[in-house]
Structures are given as structure tokens and as C-alpha cells.
Write an enzyme that holds these catalytic residues in place. Structure first.
Site, PDB file in Angstrom:
ATOM      1  N   LYS A  73       1.928  12.919  -7.061  1.00  0.00           N
ATOM      2  CA  LYS A  73       0.709  13.329  -6.360  1.00  0.00           C
ATOM      3  C   LYS A  73       0.559  12.423  -5.141  1.00  0.00           C
ATOM      4  O   LYS A  73       0.046  11.315  -5.237  1.00  0.00           O
ATOM      5  CB  LYS A  73      -0.519  13.224  -7.244  1.00  0.00           C
ATOM      6  CG  LYS A  73      -1.784  13.692  -6.530  1.00  0.00           C
ATOM      7  CD  LYS A  73      -3.023  13.560  -7.403  1.00  0.00           C
ATOM      8  CE  LYS A  73      -4.265  14.024  -6.650  1.00  0.00           C
ATOM      9  NZ  LYS A  73      -4.584  13.143  -5.510  1.00  0.00           N
ATOM     10  N   ASP A 112       9.307  -0.729  -2.761  1.00  0.00           N
ATOM     11  CA  ASP A 112       9.910  -0.745  -1.427  1.00  0.00           C
ATOM     12  C   ASP A 112      10.078  -2.161  -0.879  1.00  0.00           C
ATOM     13  O   ASP A 112      11.065  -2.461  -0.194  1.00  0.00           O
ATOM     14  CB  ASP A 112       9.066   0.087  -0.450  1.00  0.00           C
ATOM     15  CG  ASP A 112       9.349   1.574  -0.560  1.00  0.00           C
ATOM     16  OD1 ASP A 112      10.148   1.970  -1.428  1.00  0.00           O
ATOM     17  OD2 ASP A 112       8.765   2.351   0.231  1.00  0.00           O
ATOM     18  N   SER A 146      -0.809   9.356  -8.180  1.00  0.00           N
ATOM     19  CA  SER A 146      -1.723   9.084  -7.082  1.00  0.00           C
ATOM     20  C   SER A 146      -1.774   7.598  -6.715  1.00  0.00           C
ATOM     21  O   SER A 146      -0.810   7.053  -6.228  1.00  0.00           O
ATOM     22  CB  SER A 146      -3.102   9.631  -7.451  1.00  0.00           C
ATOM     23  OG  SER A 146      -3.874   9.880  -6.315  1.00  0.00           O
TER      24      SER A 146
END
Length: 475
Positions: A307, A293, A282
Site C-alpha cells: 500500500k 534502503d 502503508s
């Protein structure tokens, strides 16, 4: 878990009001008013777009079950209080961590500032009785139940220390587990662990990160293993400690409308390795995915939980609390997380090896590590590592081959077709078949004779003190 506290849509008005209403008077579950209110909220906002027909039940749990969504849940007031305590890492107790060993239970750790610490209980104490009842033969779970109680109540506890019996009277109190811990490893490598995205975690991360930097931090190992998530805005604030500008994630609602979560802050000049595993979920994935990224950090460990959906919390006017899934999120590079997870840049399977690998990636050279029972410790960082080391009947020591290779600085590969392990360090290559007498298998893990590693790698050494094995490797 990711929990949204602020909305940037027309829904914000409705849910912000609901969140400010506070607790209502106690009510029986599943009253007509509750059923109606829950049904309407699910129809209006749940990510899965349920229909009137699918939510026709007059039972809240049955309605929610039709969603096939494990994250949408209804809580009565008592259940919500318990859930929120878990989210904020608070509980009522005396403040000890226990471990079982040969049929007895010992104090493994005493939480700083806890009632147990204040009366003088220390790690290593053997728990013998509580409230006049013997604890002999009881498990940690059974003892935990005996130690539970209301805040402010007294508990009598007896322990044995160095053959002497000691009796204590302890007053239970509410405790807040530390969500952020940190310390300096060798060679300017800092270590910071975050166990949950609680409401105060961002400020604590900032504080401890500044303290590490003041000590000469040159690189950072950021540990998000076993972190199940928490508040989205906490993740945003922490991201701002590492990102100058960008998007934390794209939140996509059930109508495919994107709402980017912007980040503004400052980028660190030093390299960062983020530790993740299958229990990093999460909000952990939200933060780790963004750092990966943008090239701010490399991920080390195993595939994360996956999740990638967001819940909002609504206090119901009719009583109780509804946690419902409202959005799915994607990383800044539009990678899907839900039911997929994040793939580490460097895959390392075992917990101790993950820490060693990240430390070495960040410029650490000398490694000093101890293994006792199923616990591995490196520079004060304790890691549960089943079958990390064992001693046979002849007194010979064996160590988990993955962990041993990591400490030695070697890359380990296993050829399943040839049943051979290969350890490579620089131009030096050693192979050892699985049926070699210097290997043993325990609980599905392969361990290698420690003397083999010492023979193969100059600078690798070990020593033994009682039941503790110490491994040392130069850079």
C-alpha cells in the site's frame, strides 16, 4: 493505512482549516451540500484525477465507487468515531483476550490496567455466563457482542476457575491498547514490537528503546508484522531514531511533483532486523523501506502488503469526514511500493521461524521455545502458529518442520520435483522425502517427528509438560 496530518502545498491552507473546524451538527447523509463538497474535493485533489462526468452521481458512495480506490471513503460522524478508535487503538470494553478450545471459551490474556484485571479475572478462566445468560456453546465472536456496551455501564460475568464458580461485576471503560511492547531476549538481543503508528507511538518507541539500551542492548529485532500503518509524521519521528539524515520517502502527487519527507536524527551503532509480513502495510512499509534502503536494517519475513498511497482526512463543512487518496510514495531508492510491496532480505514463511531467524541473525544463540495448541512462545513473545505441534495417538510429538529447523539452526529447502526436504547446518546435510513415516501433514503444513531433530542435531532437546511442548537448542 497512512494518514497525513500536515500538508506542504497550497492545499494545506484549505485542508488545515477543514481539519480545525471539528464536528458539525448531525446531518443526513448525501445532502446536496455534502455531495457538492465531496465532488469538489475529489475533483481538486484525488490522485486519480476524476472528471466531472465520472462524478456525476448524486450519491456519495456511487461517486467514490467510480474511483476504484479502496482507500477513499466517506464517513458519517459515528463511522468516523469508530474508524478513529481503530487507528488510535482505543475501544470500550472490559479488557480480555479470548480463545476457543473444545467448545468452550477461555480468557487467554488480561490487558494490564483494565477493568477485568482490577476485579481479579486471570488468564485461564473459563467464561460461563454473562447477565444471567449461559455462554456454553457460544463462539468468541458471539461472546464479544454480549460483552460490548457503553462506557460506564456494568457487566455481570461468571467464570470457572479450578472447578470453582466466580462471579464478577465489571464496569466497562475506554481502553487504549499498547501499541509498543518490548523485552530483552538472550545474548543482548532486544525485541520491540510496534502494532500501529498512532499519535503517541513515536514517543513510546523512543522511551522503550532507551530502556532496552540501558539494559545492555547489543542488537535489535524490530517487529512490524501485522502493522497496518497510521500517521506519516509518526513514521518520520520513529525513522529519526534510526537515521541521522536522509529521506523517509518521496511523495508524488497526481501531477508527478515530488515532495521528499526529510528525516533528521541519529543512527544506531547496533545491527537491526525488521520483521515484516503480508499485513505490514502503508506507514510500516514507509519506515521499513527507508531502513532497508539506507542499510540500517535487514528485513526478515515475507513480502509486505503493497500500500504505497497516502490519504488525507477532511472534516466536511456540510457534515461527515472524507478520507481521500492524494499521493503515492516511493522509497529513498525510488522503489515503487504500491501494489508491489517490499521484498525481505531474508525470506522466512512461518511466524515463529521468522522470530527465531531474526534473533539468530542479531547474534542470539540459545533458543527456548514452547508450543501449546496453536500458540508458540519465545521469551514471553506469543505468536499464533497454526499446527505448530501435535501429538499422535501413541504419544509421539511432531513439530512444524520449518519451525523445528529454525530452532535447530538448520536451513530448510524443499525440492518440489523430487518431493524431498533438505536440512543443512554447516557441513551437515539431512534429507527426508515427503512420504517418510516420520513426517505428517496437517492443515497443509508438514510436521516432523521431534525425535528425528534430536537425533540429527546435538544440543537440540525437547520436553513435554501436559499439552505443552518445549524446544531448546544451544547456540
Amino acid at each position: 493505512m497512512i494518514r497525513m496530518r500536515k500538508w506542504k502545498s497550497p492545499l494545506a491552507v484549505v485542508l488545515s482549516l477543514a481539519l480545525t473546524l471539528g464536528w458539525t451538527s448531525a446531518a443526513l447523509a448525501d445532502t446536496p451540500e455534502q455531495v457538492k463538497e465531496v465532488r469538489q474535493l475529489l475533483l481538486d485533489y484525488h490522485y486519480g484525477k476524476p472528471t466531472e462526468q465520472s462524478l456525476s452521481s448524486d450519491n456519495i458512495d456511487e461517486m467514490i465507487a467510480t474511483l476504484k480506490d479502496p482507500y477513499t471513503q466517506y464517513y458519517d460522524n459515528k463511522e468516523w468515531k469508530a474508524f478513529n478508535s481503530v487507528l488510535e487503538k482505543t475501544f470500550v470494553g472490559i479488557g480480555i483476550v479470548m480463545r476457543e478450545e473444545k467448545g468452550a471459551v477461555y480468557v487467554d490474556e488480561v490487558i494490564a490496567g483494565s477493568p477485568a484485571e482490577s476485579v481479579g479475572i486471570v488468564a485461564g478462566d473459563k467464561l460461563t455466563s454473562s447477565g444471567g445468560k449461559s455462554l456454553s456453546g457460544k463462539t468468541t465472536a458471539e461472546i464479544q457482542q454480549l460483552l460490548l456496551g457503553e462506557e460506564g455501564t456494568k457487566l455481570s460475568l461468571s467464570v470457572t476457575r479450578a472447578g470453582m464458580k466466580l462471579d464478577f461485576i465489571i464496569v466497562r471503560q475506554q481502553l487504549h491498547l499498547p501499541t509498543v511492547t518490548s523485552n530483552m531476549l538472550g545474548d543482548g538481543v532486544g525485541y520491540l514490537s510496534l502494532s500501529g503508528f498512532t499519535s503517541d507511538a513515536a514517543e513510546e518507541v523512543k522511551k522503550q528503546l532507551s530502556a532496552l539500551e540501558a539494559k545492555g542492548l547489543k542488537s535489535l529485532v524490530f517487529d512490524l508484522r501485522d502493522n497496518g500503518g497510521g500517521y506519516v509524521d509518526t513514521a518520520q519521528k520513529i525513522a529519526g531514531l534510526f537515521l541521522e539524515s536522509g529521506v523517509l520517502a518521496y511523495m508524488r502527487d497526481r501531477d508527478d511533483n515530488d515532495s521528499p519527507l526529510d528525516v533528521r536524527g541519529s543512527r544506531k551503532r547496533y545491527p537491526i532486523a525488521v520483521l515484516v509480513n503480508g499485513n505490514s502495510a502503508s506507514a510500516s512499509e514507509l519506515l521499513a523501506g527507508a531502513l532497508q534502503d539506507y542499510g540500517v536494517a535487514s528485513l526478515v519475513g515475507t513480502q509486505t502488503y503493497g500500500k504505497g498511497v497516502v490519504q488525507s482526512i477532511v472534516s466536511l463543512k456540510s457534515g461527515g469526514v472524507l478520507k481521500l487518496t492524494i499521493r503515492q510514495y516511493f522509497t529513498p531508492s525510488e522503489h515503487k511500493v504500491d501494489k508491489v510491496g517490499l521484498t525481505p532480505d531474508v525470506v522466512v514463511q512461518d511466524p515463529a521461524s521468522q522470530l527465531v531467524e531474526a534473533y539468530r541473525m542479531m547474534g542470539g544463540r540459545k533458543v527456548v521455545l514452547t508450543a501449546n495448541k496453536d500458540v508458540v512462545t519465545m521469551d514471553g513473545i506469543r505468536t499464533a502458529e497454526p499446527s505448530a505441534a501435535l501429538k499422535n495417538g501413541k504419544g509421539d510429538w511432531y513439530v512444524n518442520i520449518r519451525m523445528g529447523a529454525s530452532v535447530a539452526g538448520a536451513k530448510l529447502k524443499y525440492d518440489a520435483d523430487k518431493h524431498v526436504f533438505t536440512l543443512t547446518k554447516g557441513k551437515t546435510v539431512h534429507t527426508i522425502p515427503t512420504n517418510d513415516a516420520h513426517l505428517v501433514v496437517k492443515n497443509g503444513r508438514t510436521l516432523i517427528d521431534i525425535k528425528m531433530l534430536q537425533r540429527w542435531y546435538p544440543g537440540f532437546s525437547y520436553s513435554v509438560s501436559g499439552e505443552t511442548l518445549k524446544l531448546t537448542a544451544a547456540g
